[in-house]
Design an enzyme around this catalytic site. Structure first.
Site, PDB file in Angstrom:
ATOM      1  N   VAL A  63      -0.240   8.227   1.599  1.00  0.00           N
ATOM      2  CA  VAL A  63      -1.463   9.025   1.614  1.00  0.00           C
ATOM      3  C   VAL A  63      -1.751   9.587   3.007  1.00  0.00           C
ATOM      4  O   VAL A  63      -2.534  10.528   3.151  1.00  0.00           O
ATOM      5  CB  VAL A  63      -2.657   8.179   1.097  1.00  0.00           C
ATOM      6  CG1 VAL A  63      -3.117   7.174   2.138  1.00  0.00           C
ATOM      7  CG2 VAL A  63      -3.812   9.058   0.653  1.00  0.00           C
ATOM      8  N   ASN A  89      -7.875   5.906  -4.421  1.00  0.00           N
ATOM      9  CA  ASN A  89      -7.785   4.456  -4.431  1.00  0.00           C
ATOM     10  C   ASN A  89      -6.929   3.891  -3.301  1.00  0.00           C
ATOM     11  O   ASN A  89      -7.121   2.751  -2.891  1.00  0.00           O
ATOM     12  CB  ASN A  89      -7.205   3.996  -5.773  1.00  0.00           C
ATOM     13  CG  ASN A  89      -6.843   2.536  -5.773  1.00  0.00           C
ATOM     14  OD1 ASN A  89      -7.710   1.665  -5.799  1.00  0.00           O
ATOM     15  ND2 ASN A  89      -5.543   2.239  -5.721  1.00  0.00           N
ATOM     16  N   SER A 144     -15.776  -0.687  -1.336  1.00  0.00           N
ATOM     17  CA  SER A 144     -15.725  -2.131  -1.570  1.00  0.00           C
ATOM     18  C   SER A 144     -17.130  -2.703  -1.423  1.00  0.00           C
ATOM     19  O   SER A 144     -17.901  -2.266  -0.554  1.00  0.00           O
ATOM     20  CB  SER A 144     -14.788  -2.802  -0.561  1.00  0.00           C
ATOM     21  OG  SER A 144     -14.935  -4.214  -0.599  1.00  0.00           O
ATOM     22  N   TYR A 157     -11.600  -3.266   8.156  1.00  0.00           N
ATOM     23  CA  TYR A 157     -11.528  -2.936   6.726  1.00  0.00           C
ATOM     24  C   TYR A 157     -12.915  -2.585   6.182  1.00  0.00           C
ATOM     25  O   TYR A 157     -13.097  -1.562   5.513  1.00  0.00           O
ATOM     26  CB  TYR A 157     -10.939  -4.108   5.944  1.00  0.00           C
ATOM     27  CG  TYR A 157     -10.974  -3.917   4.450  1.00  0.00           C
ATOM     28  CD1 TYR A 157     -10.026  -3.116   3.817  1.00  0.00           C
ATOM     29  CD2 TYR A 157     -11.965  -4.510   3.663  1.00  0.00           C
ATOM     30  CE1 TYR A 157     -10.060  -2.921   2.441  1.00  0.00           C
ATOM     31  CE2 TYR A 157     -12.003  -4.320   2.300  1.00  0.00           C
ATOM     32  CZ  TYR A 157     -11.053  -3.531   1.692  1.00  0.00           C
ATOM     33  OH  TYR A 157     -11.096  -3.335   0.329  1.00  0.00           O
ATOM     34  N   ALA A 159     -15.645  -1.642   7.800  1.00  0.00           N
ATOM     35  CA  ALA A 159     -16.167  -0.413   8.395  1.00  0.00           C
ATOM     36  C   ALA A 159     -15.513   0.826   7.780  1.00  0.00           C
ATOM     37  O   ALA A 159     -16.177   1.843   7.535  1.00  0.00           O
ATOM     38  CB  ALA A 159     -15.943  -0.436   9.909  1.00  0.00           C
ATOM     39  N   LYS A 161     -14.374   1.057   4.763  1.00  0.00           N
ATOM     40  CA  LYS A 161     -14.904   1.212   3.415  1.00  0.00           C
ATOM     41  C   LYS A 161     -16.355   1.693   3.430  1.00  0.00           C
ATOM     42  O   LYS A 161     -16.812   2.358   2.493  1.00  0.00           O
ATOM     43  CB  LYS A 161     -14.771  -0.101   2.643  1.00  0.00           C
ATOM     44  CG  LYS A 161     -13.332  -0.457   2.277  1.00  0.00           C
ATOM     45  CD  LYS A 161     -12.714   0.598   1.384  1.00  0.00           C
ATOM     46  CE  LYS A 161     -11.358   0.182   0.836  1.00  0.00           C
ATOM     47  NZ  LYS A 161     -10.767   1.208  -0.081  1.00  0.00           N
TER      48      LYS A 161
END
Length: 251
Positions: A63, A89, A144, A157, A159, A161
């Site tokens: 991605v 995703n 999340s 992670y 931050a 999200k």
């Protein structure tokens, strides 16, 4: 079938939640365009979907590779298809491990990799696929519920999200004139690993204690909400953040 006649792109579709999203979209009649950095696993998902008589275009793709994303978009355009749904995703957590350490012990290169994948990659996928999106389409950006909990030891992670929510709200404003809806899905702690070890199983089971619904969350618990957000049933819903975590977060 709620997505019949539509083309839906699912990023990070080879494992866990992405695999579940891709399979359910195909079961609902969508022509699925799916990719993942894990090529062999993506091929297995392609085989599963085709064995069920559904249509999928599957590719190995990172991605973070904007040129590769645009090439895939050109391939879809060459088939004469518009895109009706995009499920953003792809992210770093399980397939590419993320350290669980205090904020000041996170390696800088890991911080950059998390943000490059979890939010910059989402921006890249929108840049590649939104130009092909039919008016009235739908984008689902996966965040999340850790964002609202403030879970310690993975600040990079969490931050990244949290950034997904802001990204969604701005994009919803920018694309609203075309009737394109953009919403955020917030999964809870989900048993989505292919081969969870004992520590992972304990972590997922411990989450039950914080949950109103007292059981482990599975990928199948999220797919109905994704299909709802991609379908006409949510035609007047945009810029919203929906937590599907069994009642850990009560907003």
């Amino acid at each position: 079938m709620r997505l019949e006649g539509r083309t839906v792109v699912v990023t990070g579709a080879a494992h866990g939640l992405g695999r579940a999203y891709a399979r359910r979209c195909a079961a609902e009649g969508a022509r699925v365009v799916a990719f993942d950095i894990d090529g062999p696993a993506m091929e297995r998902v392609r085989g599963e979907i085709e064995a069920e008589g559904a249509s999928i275009l599957a590719r190995q793709l990172d991605v973070r590779d904007l040129a590769g994303l645009r090439a895939l978009a050109d391939e879809v355009r060459g088939r004469g298809e518009a895109i009706h749904g995009l499920v953003n995703n792809a992210g770093i957590l399980s397939t590419i491990p993320v350290s669980r350490v205090p904020f000041d012990d996170i390696p800088e290169e890991e911080w950059d990799a998390v943000f490059d994948t979890n939010i910059k990659g989402m921006w890249y996928s929108c840049r590649a696929f939104v130009p092909l999106m039919a008016d009235g389409g739908s984008i689902v950006n996966v965040s999340s519920s850790t964002v609202l909990i403030g879970s310690p030891t993975r600040v990079h992670y969490v931050a990244s999200k949290a950034a997904v929510i802001g990204f969604t709200r701005v994009l919803a404003r920018e694309l609203g004139a075309r009737g394109i809806r953009v919403n955020t899905l917030m999964p809870g702690s989900t048993l989505s690993e292919d081969h969870p070890d004992a520590a992972t199983l304990k972590m997922r089971e411990d989450a039950i204690l914080r949950r109103a619904l007292k059981r482990v969350e599975l990928p199948e618990d999220l797919v109905g909400t994704v299909v709802f957000l991609l379908s006409d049933d949510s035609a007047f819903i945009t810029s919203q953040t929906i937590a599907v975590d069994g009642g850990v977060v009560l907003t």
